[in-house]
Design an enzyme around this catalytic site. Sequence first.
Site: not given
Ligand code: MSP
Length: 516
Positions: A144, A22, A130, A19, A127, A299, A296, A147
């Site tokens: 949490c 990322h 997480c 999304h 959780c 997903k 925020k 979540h």
């Molecule tokens: N798999 C772990 C990360 C492991 S790194 C060794 C993870 N994955 S995640 O798919 O949840 O991705 C989290 C990351 O996605 C956040 O730290 C950020 O970089 C990005 N984001 C996810 N949602 C976001 C927002 N709503 N806004 C900005 N960045 C976001 O955590």
Amino acid sequence: MTTPFYITTPIYYVNAKPHLGHTYTTIAADVARRFYMLLEQDTFFLTGTDEHGDKIVKAAEGKNQDPSSYANQISQLFRDLWPKYNISYDRFIRTTDPDHIAVVEKILQQIYDSGDIYFSEYEGLYCYGCERFYNRRELVEGKCPDHGTEPELIKESNYFFRMSRYQDWLIQHLTDHPEMIQPERYRNEVLSFLREPLEDLCISRPKTRLTWGITLPFDPDYVTYVWFDALINYISALGYPEGEDFKKFWPQARHIVAKDILKPHGIYWPIMLKAAGIDAYKHLYVHGYWNVDESKMSKSLGNVIDPYYLQETYGTDAIRFFLMRDMTFGLDANFSEETLIQRINSDLANDLGNLFSRVLGMFHKYFKGVVPEVDAVMQAKVGPELSVPAQTAINAYQSEMEVFHFHKATVAVWEYISCMNKFVDTAAPWELAKRPDEKQRLEAVIYNLLEGLRVIAGLLYPMMPDTARTMLSHLGFDMETNEYLPIGAIKQWPALASGAKLPKAISLFPRIEVKK
Ligand code: MSP
């Protein structure tokens, strides 16, 4: 030799498609990387997917698939998306890659042998979202914080990583390296967390509960906790321990993450590295969340913005620009399509697009597309009006980009664009064109405006690579053989060769009409 530059994004979970959140982080990493390319540093950009753990198993079950084929499918979605945003990484790592698994096993064994991993029974609040245990004071009203669900009480025997042993070391390291975690608010958050005793980290999951993971090399009945596996990607991707890339790039490692994963990156990871005898990373840059209607984008909340749709509707560079411009790095930002359209119309179509087509339009009209020869005395008079603010903009841009203040770097370029637009209005080339005695001034005015466009295009490359390249090729640069203008060439003034014939302008960013 210049300093190497190594940038990483988090590796994303493959439990749902990518999304905008990322996309933001990955674009930010790409922008930083391209900026260091302008500085002519040797760069390495890593991104990838995090594929083990409960989360993925649950998501796969939901789709009636096995975790492996589900992970393949979602991981591919990330790999398909990044080129659409012109994100060019050096490696896309998957935690299911055999070379990654081998490094995880090696590090686990090493830390186990040195006595920092022990076996013990544990009861705690877990959780599933997480994939970690929480202590009560971290919960918000018993739930949490991420979540909003109540964690479950779980009791089992597991392996623990003796993080507590390294608490004082980490505090000292953060004190000695105040620049390590940026912006400062996140460094303070980590330090304040470290004021409480650090608990040891549970780094295993019994196979009776989870099999989708890396088996512990010292106990076949357990798999590795997904975070312990995932963080290691940052070094396994470089070929730790003997790889040339590891030796070259690791000392310069910079991680970009959002604040949701500050704790694993700010606490677990430096301690894991220390326990394994590896130097700490250099910087952790932490950004805020993209919110939708103040919550925020995630997903689990179901309010995600689809990056495919945005790219197809508004184009790669417009979105790259908007994301860099509208988020103050470190703080949350609110996403709305309305703000996006306003930003595209005002900054891209109006300020930048109009300037480009106006200047090139006049240049073609008055000089038939041939760069004029400028009288030296006239150049000394007119040139500084645009070259002095250009130097100011370049310096501000460079120092902001170096600390990942992408928004401020963008503002520095737009201040210069506004200075160029004002210059067009006050110099009024159309008036000069009516007077034969002002021919030399007209030549100097147009020539220096072209020079200003060159500086703007050069600086825009990290954020808007396609736009920058289009602009530069319209200014006579051979963009077939060159990817960008290095910073030294951007700074040079004057640079354009007189006598060069330049192509006619095209519209860079058409205005977006809002349907009423
Ligand atoms: N798999 C772990 C990360 C492991 S790194 C060794 C993870 N994955 S995640 O798919 O949840 O991705 C989290 C990351 O996605 C956040 O730290 C950020 O970089 C990005 N984001 C996810 N949602 C976001 C927002 N709503 N806004 C900005 N960045 C976001 O955590």
